[in-house]
Design a protein around this motif. Structure first.
Motif, short mmCIF file in Angstrom:
data_model
loop_
_atom_site.label_atom_id
_atom_site.label_comp_id
_atom_site.label_asym_id
_atom_site.label_seq_id
_atom_site.Cartn_x
_atom_site.Cartn_y
_atom_site.Cartn_z
N GLY A 15 -15.53 -34.75 -8.29
CA GLY A 15 -15.79 -35.70 -7.22
C GLY A 15 -16.44 -36.98 -7.71
N ILE A 16 -17.41 -36.86 -8.63
CA ILE A 16 -18.12 -38.04 -9.13
C ILE A 16 -17.16 -38.98 -9.84
N THR A 17 -16.37 -38.44 -10.76
CA THR A 17 -15.45 -39.29 -11.52
C THR A 17 -14.35 -39.86 -10.63
N ALA A 18 -13.92 -39.08 -9.62
CA ALA A 18 -12.90 -39.58 -8.69
C ALA A 18 -13.45 -40.73 -7.86
N LEU A 19 -14.69 -40.60 -7.41
CA LEU A 19 -15.31 -41.65 -6.59
C LEU A 19 -15.47 -42.94 -7.38
N ALA A 67 -1.09 -53.78 2.21
CA ALA A 67 -1.77 -54.56 3.26
C ALA A 67 -1.54 -56.05 3.07
N GLN A 68 -1.60 -56.53 1.84
CA GLN A 68 -1.41 -57.95 1.58
C GLN A 68 0.05 -58.38 1.80
N VAL A 69 1.00 -57.52 1.40
CA VAL A 69 2.42 -57.85 1.59
C VAL A 69 2.76 -57.94 3.07
N PHE A 70 2.20 -57.02 3.89
CA PHE A 70 2.49 -56.99 5.32
C PHE A 70 1.51 -57.83 6.14
N GLY A 71 0.56 -58.48 5.47
CA GLY A 71 -0.37 -59.37 6.16
C GLY A 71 -1.40 -58.65 7.01
N VAL A 72 -1.82 -57.46 6.59
CA VAL A 72 -2.83 -56.68 7.33
C VAL A 72 -4.18 -56.85 6.66
N HIS A 73 -5.20 -57.17 7.45
CA HIS A 73 -6.55 -57.35 6.90
C HIS A 73 -7.25 -55.99 6.79
N LEU A 74 -7.87 -55.74 5.64
CA LEU A 74 -8.65 -54.52 5.43
C LEU A 74 -10.14 -54.85 5.43
N GLY A 75 -10.91 -54.06 6.17
CA GLY A 75 -12.35 -54.27 6.22
C GLY A 75 -13.10 -53.25 5.39
N ILE A 76 -14.41 -53.31 5.45
CA ILE A 76 -15.25 -52.38 4.68
C ILE A 76 -14.95 -50.93 5.07
N GLY A 77 -14.77 -50.69 6.35
CA GLY A 77 -14.46 -49.34 6.81
C GLY A 77 -13.17 -48.80 6.21
N ASP A 78 -12.20 -49.70 6.05
CA ASP A 78 -10.92 -49.28 5.45
C ASP A 78 -11.09 -48.89 3.98
N TYR A 79 -11.91 -49.64 3.27
CA TYR A 79 -12.14 -49.32 1.86
C TYR A 79 -12.91 -48.00 1.72
N LEU A 80 -13.80 -47.74 2.65
CA LEU A 80 -14.51 -46.45 2.64
C LEU A 80 -13.54 -45.31 2.91
N LEU A 81 -12.56 -45.56 3.80
CA LEU A 81 -11.54 -44.54 4.08
C LEU A 81 -10.70 -44.27 2.85
N ILE A 82 -10.36 -45.32 2.11
CA ILE A 82 -9.59 -45.15 0.87
C ILE A 82 -10.35 -44.24 -0.09
N ALA A 83 -11.65 -44.50 -0.24
CA ALA A 83 -12.48 -43.68 -1.13
C ALA A 83 -12.53 -42.23 -0.66
N PHE A 84 -12.66 -42.04 0.66
CA PHE A 84 -12.73 -40.68 1.22
C PHE A 84 -11.43 -39.92 0.97
N VAL A 85 -10.31 -40.57 1.25
CA VAL A 85 -9.01 -39.92 1.06
C VAL A 85 -8.81 -39.56 -0.41
N SER A 86 -9.23 -40.46 -1.31
CA SER A 86 -9.02 -40.23 -2.74
C SER A 86 -9.82 -39.03 -3.24
N VAL A 87 -11.06 -38.89 -2.78
CA VAL A 87 -11.92 -37.81 -3.26
C VAL A 87 -11.54 -36.48 -2.63
#
Length: 430
Positions: free
Chosen positions: A84-88, A313-333
């Protein structure tokens, strides 16, 4: 050929494959492209053929082997913790790199031609897909996550049953030895497989296809390289008090094979032998490496989905916020087991995109270059799978540091000696 080191054989296959692929593409030699494609595919098919029995028997035997390991539960928890640590940290590197590079900005692609991939992932599919409706079907269809579930259940049950389960355990040990022996024959063909896989990649992917996605491809390779050559050495130095150069000397054959085969599970016997020769006790390595080969994916489940989500997100013009980046981290771990050690990371990517509410068609934009990306991703996966058992053993005081310092001096394709001296697996108090 046996007089030539295995790593040199793979390197020769790589160089020859690039040359033949370039020749096939520049001169439009269709029969050569077809031949390279066939050779590469046959090698991958042989690896995949061994995956279901290898995963099942390896996990059953590894779980039962924990019976004789002191503080087995603590070792398992520490292994998961370091996974988990190295994945995060890896997914954080991917997110930061994506924000710096902006891989999707200025990219012009035919969005109308983008379609969701045939294989997609969602949290519901992931959770319900763990439990097979038909055990035979799980093996027949090569559903690794379901096979892992069955192996964990059977292994735990055999561990609790005790002596009455010994015939079943002995059968799995025998099957594991047979499958590993057969898989070593396939691995010996890796130089030829490398020639076919790399040659076909060069012949199939010209600059006209790679140019629109060059920035994204470069970002994935840079991100994986940062994890491989910056994060992992720092973990070895500060968490294990170990020399990173010795780690790469011992683990490089596994990393190299992972790069060309694009299969963590197919590389597993080489990874386990590398880890053992780096001084990790066999009892613990037989648990940590198979477990890691199906769940530890810093390349496919951390770096790649983070960068790919930002790209889409950038190709389709969708804005990502801090919550979205936290979700990416959660899904990855949490969701990394969805990649299940096979070639490709499409399921993990679609799982990330669906969680963020991004168009799944975005994954279709990246399918064309997925084999090119998957080589570096899988090499990173396997390096992480070798790293964690070494760090845990070093922190527990069970690592044979003499073996670690002398790693890399023997060809991994050489037969193992009849008996090896290993330190007792009795972790010192934390």
């Amino acid at each position: 050929m046996r007089k030539i080191p295995f790593s040199v054989q793979i390197l020769l296959g790589l160089v020859l494959g690039v040359a033949l692929g370039f020749l096939a593409r520049t001169n439009d030699v269709s029969w050569l492209t077809t031949t390279l494609h066939t050779v590469g595919n046959l090698f991958i098919q042989l690896l995949k053929l061994a995956v279901p029995p290898l995963v099942f028997t390896a996990i059953v035997v590894s779980v039962v082997s924990l019976r004789g390991v002191a503080n087995a539960a603590r070792l398992a928890l520490k292994t998961l913790m370091w996974f988990g640590i190295t994945a995060l940290i890896s997914v954080s590197i991917g997110i930061v790199l994506g924000l710096v590079v902006n891989p999707g900005k200025g990219v012009t692609l035919d969005l109308g031609g983008a379609a969701p991939p045939k294989t997609t992932g969602s949290w519901t599919d992931f959770l319900t897909g763990i439990v097979p409706t038909n055990p035979v079907g799980a093996f027949a269809d090569g559903k690794v996550l379901q096979i892992v579930f069955l192996a964990l259940v059977f292994g735990a049950a055999a561990l609790l049953v005790g002596e009455a389960a010994e015939p079943f355990v002995a059968l799995n040990r025998s099957l594991l030895a047979i499958v590993q022996k057969a898989l070593w024959w396939v691995i010996r063909l890796a130089p030829i497989g490398t020639l076919g896989l790399i040659g076909n990649a060069v012949a199939s992917y010209g600059w006209d296809l790679l140019a629109p996605l060059a920035k994204f491809t470069t970002a994935v390779y840079i991100g994986c390289a940062i994890v491989l050559f910056v994060l992992y050495p720092l973990v070895l130095i500060f968490a294990g008090r170990l020399n990173p150069l010795r780690f790469f000397a011992g683990a490089w054959p596994a990393i190299e094979l992972a790069f060309v085969s694009r299969s963590s599970v197919g590389t597993m016997p080489v990874t386990q032998r590398s880890v053992e020769r780096l001084g990790v006790p066999r009892e613990y390595a037989s648990f940590a490496v198979p477990f890691g080969a199906t769940t530890k994916m810093d390349g496919c489940a951390a770096i790649y989905p983070a960068l790919a989500a930002i790209f889409v997100a950038q190709v389709f013009g969708v804005h990502l916020g801090i919550g979205d980046y936290l979700l990416i981290a959660f899904v990855s771990v949490v969701g990394s087991a969805a990649t299940a050690g096979l070639t490709g990371a499409t399921v993990m990517l679609t799982l990330t995109l669906s969680t963020l509410g991004l168009p799944l068609a975005g994954a279709g934009l990246l399918l064309a270059i997925d084999p090119i990306l998957d080589m570096m991703r899988t090499a990173t996966n396997v390096a992480g799978q070798a790293l964690v058992p070494i760090v845990v053993s070093a922190r527990e005081g069970t690592l044979d540091r003499v073996a670690y310092e002398s790693a890399g001096q023997r060809d991994l394709t050489e037969p193992e000696p009849v008996a090896e001296t290993r330190p007792e697996l009795s972790p010192v108090p934390a």
